[in-house]
Design an enzyme around this catalytic site. Structure first.
Site, mmCIF file in Angstrom:
data_model
loop_
_atom_site.group_PDB
_atom_site.id
_atom_site.type_symbol
_atom_site.label_atom_id
_atom_site.label_comp_id
_atom_site.label_asym_id
_atom_site.label_seq_id
_atom_site.Cartn_x
_atom_site.Cartn_y
_atom_site.Cartn_z
ATOM 1 N N ASP A 152 22.653 87.673 21.707
ATOM 2 C CA ASP A 152 22.147 88.541 20.641
ATOM 3 C C ASP A 152 22.122 87.799 19.309
ATOM 4 O O ASP A 152 21.136 87.865 18.562
ATOM 5 C CB ASP A 152 23.016 89.793 20.552
ATOM 6 C CG ASP A 152 22.626 90.694 19.396
ATOM 7 O OD1 ASP A 152 21.574 91.346 19.479
ATOM 8 O OD2 ASP A 152 23.367 90.729 18.398
ATOM 9 N N GLU B 97 19.132 88.682 26.814
ATOM 10 C CA GLU B 97 20.000 88.093 25.793
ATOM 11 C C GLU B 97 20.993 87.132 26.430
ATOM 12 O O GLU B 97 21.284 86.059 25.872
ATOM 13 C CB GLU B 97 20.738 89.188 25.033
ATOM 14 C CG GLU B 97 19.850 89.988 24.095
ATOM 15 C CD GLU B 97 20.612 91.042 23.326
ATOM 16 O OE1 GLU B 97 20.239 91.303 22.165
ATOM 17 O OE2 GLU B 97 21.576 91.619 23.878
#
EC number: 3.1.26.3
Length: 225
Positions: A44, A116
């Site tokens: 992220d 991610e």
């Protein structure tokens, strides 16, 4: 699994020195340990950084707030889900039996989290430059399609103008929930475009921020090819 991962690596444009990292990135917690939760956390941050660099370099005329809104629309679950679908990422996921039966390989949140994690695995495998190259490759079509003139407007204004241009009724914003204590509340607002049967939910530390996020998500849906 190895043959399937070869196809995914070609789509990513990255050949892993340590394929075990990619396998872990594709492993949901329902499957067992090691899973991709920690990788998701790292990925992220890497994604946010790379997208910020891309927007900064490509759109010299945009202000900080405008770039922040654009980045949020690109790295949110919806944006990640779109990229994951293009990669057929669900085909490669390792899920527990119950999660597989319930269709977890199609669930947007699981696909977004796994993507991610893949970015983090790429970073751990060959460093930031390698992760940046993968993210740039996957996100460039979406970033290239951005109209700076539209991006400079706040999401609610942009959504209103888009609907007016299509001669459709304006959206409505409905307060759905307020979470948390008085000093740390989170607002949840639903944006409804009834003419298109479209509903999106935004969250923020105040009602205005939640409305803007809901409008941004609605715009992302309406701008899909």
């Amino acid at each position: 699994m190895a043959g399937k991962l070869d196809r995914l690596q070609r789509s990513l444009g990255h050949r892993f020195d340590n394929p075990a990292l990619l396998e872990q990135a594709l492993t949901h917690r329902s499957f067992g340990q090691p899973n991709n939760e920690r990788l998701e956390f790292l990925g992220d941050s890497i994604l946010n950084c790379v997208v910020a660099i891309a927007l900064f370099e490509r759109f010299a005329s945009l202000r900080e707030g405008e770039m922040s809104r654009l980045r949020a629309s690109l790295v949110c679950q919806d944006g990640l889900h779109r990229v994951a679908l293009e990669l057929d990422l669900g085909e490669y996921l390792r899920l527990g039996e119950g999660e597989m039966k319930s269709g977890g390989f199609r669930r947007p949140s699981i696909l977004a989290d796994a993507l991610e994690a893949v970015f983090a695995a790429t970073f751990l495998d060959q460093g930031f430059a390698a992760a940046k190259a993968v993210i740039d490759r996957l996100y460039d079509p979406m970033i290239a399609a951005i109209d700076p003139g539209v991006a400079a407007k706040d999401p609610k204004t942009a959504l209103q103008e888009l609907l007016q241009g299509r001669k459709l009724p304006l959206p409505t914003y409905v307060m759905a929930k307020v979470h948390g204590e008085a000093h740390a509340q989170e607002f949840e607002v639903v944006c409804e475009v009834n003419a298109l049967n479209l509903r999106t939910t935004g969250r923020g530390t105040n009602r205005r921020a939640a409305e803007q996020q809901a409008a941004e998500l609605a715009l992302a849906q309406l701008r899909k090819p």
